[in-house]
Design an enzyme around this catalytic site. Sequence first.
Site, PDB file in Angstrom:
ATOM      1  N   ASN A 558       0.778  -1.238   0.000  1.00  0.00           N
ATOM      2  CA  ASN A 558       0.000   0.000   0.000  1.00  0.00           C
ATOM      3  C   ASN A 558       0.811   1.289   0.000  1.00  0.00           C
ATOM      4  O   ASN A 558       0.310   2.316  -0.472  1.00  0.00           O
ATOM      5  CB  ASN A 558      -0.941   0.016   1.207  1.00  0.00           C
ATOM      6  CG  ASN A 558      -1.934  -1.124   1.178  1.00  0.00           C
ATOM      7  OD1 ASN A 558      -2.740  -1.232   0.268  1.00  0.00           O
ATOM      8  ND2 ASN A 558      -1.871  -1.995   2.174  1.00  0.00           N
ATOM      9  N   TYR A 559       2.033   1.263   0.520  1.00  0.00           N
ATOM     10  CA  TYR A 559       2.770   2.511   0.675  1.00  0.00           C
ATOM     11  C   TYR A 559       4.088   2.565  -0.092  1.00  0.00           C
ATOM     12  O   TYR A 559       4.689   3.629  -0.189  1.00  0.00           O
ATOM     13  CB  TYR A 559       3.045   2.782   2.164  1.00  0.00           C
ATOM     14  CG  TYR A 559       1.800   3.121   2.934  1.00  0.00           C
ATOM     15  CD1 TYR A 559       1.253   4.396   2.876  1.00  0.00           C
ATOM     16  CD2 TYR A 559       1.150   2.169   3.703  1.00  0.00           C
ATOM     17  CE1 TYR A 559       0.097   4.717   3.574  1.00  0.00           C
ATOM     18  CE2 TYR A 559      -0.010   2.477   4.400  1.00  0.00           C
ATOM     19  CZ  TYR A 559      -0.531   3.752   4.329  1.00  0.00           C
ATOM     20  OH  TYR A 559      -1.680   4.067   5.012  1.00  0.00           O
ATOM     21  N   LEU A 560       4.550   1.437  -0.607  1.00  0.00           N
ATOM     22  CA  LEU A 560       5.841   1.403  -1.293  1.00  0.00           C
ATOM     23  C   LEU A 560       5.633   1.312  -2.794  1.00  0.00           C
ATOM     24  O   LEU A 560       5.000   0.373  -3.281  1.00  0.00           O
ATOM     25  CB  LEU A 560       6.672   0.214  -0.802  1.00  0.00           C
ATOM     26  CG  LEU A 560       7.006   0.224   0.694  1.00  0.00           C
ATOM     27  CD1 LEU A 560       7.767  -1.033   1.076  1.00  0.00           C
ATOM     28  CD2 LEU A 560       7.806   1.473   1.053  1.00  0.00           C
TER      29      LEU A 560
END
Length: 601
Positions: A558-560
């Site tokens: 989700n964030y990388l």
Amino acid sequence: MRVVRLLRLRAALTLLGEVPRRPASRGVPGSRRTQKGSGARWEKEKHEDGVKWRQLEHKGPYFAPPYEPLPDGVRFFYEGKPVRLSVAAEEVATFYGRMLGHEYTTKEVFRKNFFNDWRKEMAVEEREVIKSLDKCDFTEIHRYFVDKAAARKVLSREEKQKLKEEAEKLQREFGYCILDGHQEKIGNFKIEPPGLFRGRGDHPKMGMLKRRIMPEDVVINCSRDSKIPEPPAGHQWKEVRSDNTVTWLAAWTESVQNSIKYIMLNPCSKLKGETAWQKFETARRLRGFVDEIRSQYRADWKSREMKTRQRAVALYFIDKLALRAGNEKEDGEAADTVGCCSLRVEHVQLHPEADGCQHVVEFDFLGKDCIRYYNRVPVEKPVYKNLQLFMESKGPRDNLFDRLTTTSLNKHLQELMDGLTAKVFRTYNASITLQEQLRALTRAEDSIAAKILSYNRANRVVAILCNHQRATPSTFEKSMQNLQTKIQAKKEQVAEARAELRRARAEHKAQGDGKSRSVLEKKRRLLEKLQEQLAQLSVQATDKEENKQVALGTSKLNYLDPRISIAWCKRFRVPVEKIYSKTQRERFAWALAMAGEDFEF
């Protein structure tokens, strides 16, 4: 304010295409080598702003099958006596019986919430009898489901094949939709069956009943000219609409938290890939603004306006600690969760000196999903002084940032950069951290196993930054024991192979012929192979120990920016499948097509 005006001017020029670009080179967005695959499917067939599709046709969601009552031989007991339950009460009893022995059933909050909701499902005469959970005996119910699970494990090959075929048939019927003439896979076409809410962390609603969702609860979204999905016999949909500005196919409100749940497209679909790509491009665009934004909030620490000072300190925490902004909750909501903007004085302690550092701030609060956030971190002196000022004459329950709201902060972020949110900051810092950690930890001469350990260590730094925790798996100790047993056995094989190599070397020295040389080479290759296997097992044990309480998957998915990981794989000759599973590779097909080995975030 001068910096804000500059940022606004820069954003306007960017929209007009007037901002001069640096020459395309290694690590610069826009480089042809980092943007390969520009003809990708998610970049084609663009609609005007806001429109997601022209045609959407699907079969609707698949509902959980109706409850099957327990066999006559499986009984529920109260005060040692069998009690025949009504169907509604029995179904809820099975939810608890299945979980008997699980840690949840020992938690008082879970037990209290379950019993309260269970009694609501009982008939009047049942409520008059069953008044205490402590006097209930679910043993036979629990044993029944344990036996059913064991029976499934020993099914014949033919029976397993039949179940597989039934699942595939269901997938073919409900698991695909037609979107703008293309067949697209649906992510979660099954509506979750009823059960007991667990939540994450010590959620105050754990144990409450998740009620059965019926067609009358479901809103269907499809194109006007498509064939509207047929509801199950005897039922009707809550509503049928045609909203092409959203990507969900069906929606309903779940009963525990009153949150809206959706049937969505699979992450590997065109629309999902496009959304993910745009999300990371927005975070990547922040790189051109972040230095000026940081200069601005540092200057605002000395502002004459308390509101501006509070906003600047909050933005510093969002930037440096990857805190969530925090959504405002409705009055009376049970879970006391907070974000940066809703921190209270009781959530923060100031230490002039701690852990060998000056100006230390200690955070302790429940964040999203009731996951505890605890951190002791040194901050810059002006931040520390401002926090002292913000806390003056306030009680523990007072807001730390009493002049700030999530809405006002988000409005300010939008003024700094179009599309900027706290989540964009979180995504930017997570991706930049991964890239920097990979650069610092990876050595080209390392084995594949050692490189993967470096990757997971880099991922772990990000997961800790984002507070992505998990409980130590219940199987951890057993799996570690098994791994240590394998390591010990492999060490013995290595020792034996080393002794055989010494003997082969002595024989070759004595005989000096081709046969002894061949044996010597064979023994040397065997030792090298075993040593490599031992190294892989040792790395695996280290990796497992280091990450037993860290959830790597949340940040990875989700964030990388996946292009960072794919570029790293290509640069250091690590197979992508060592980092991403088959499903994840399908999800990030857009990144696989775009990222060359020289891509940089």
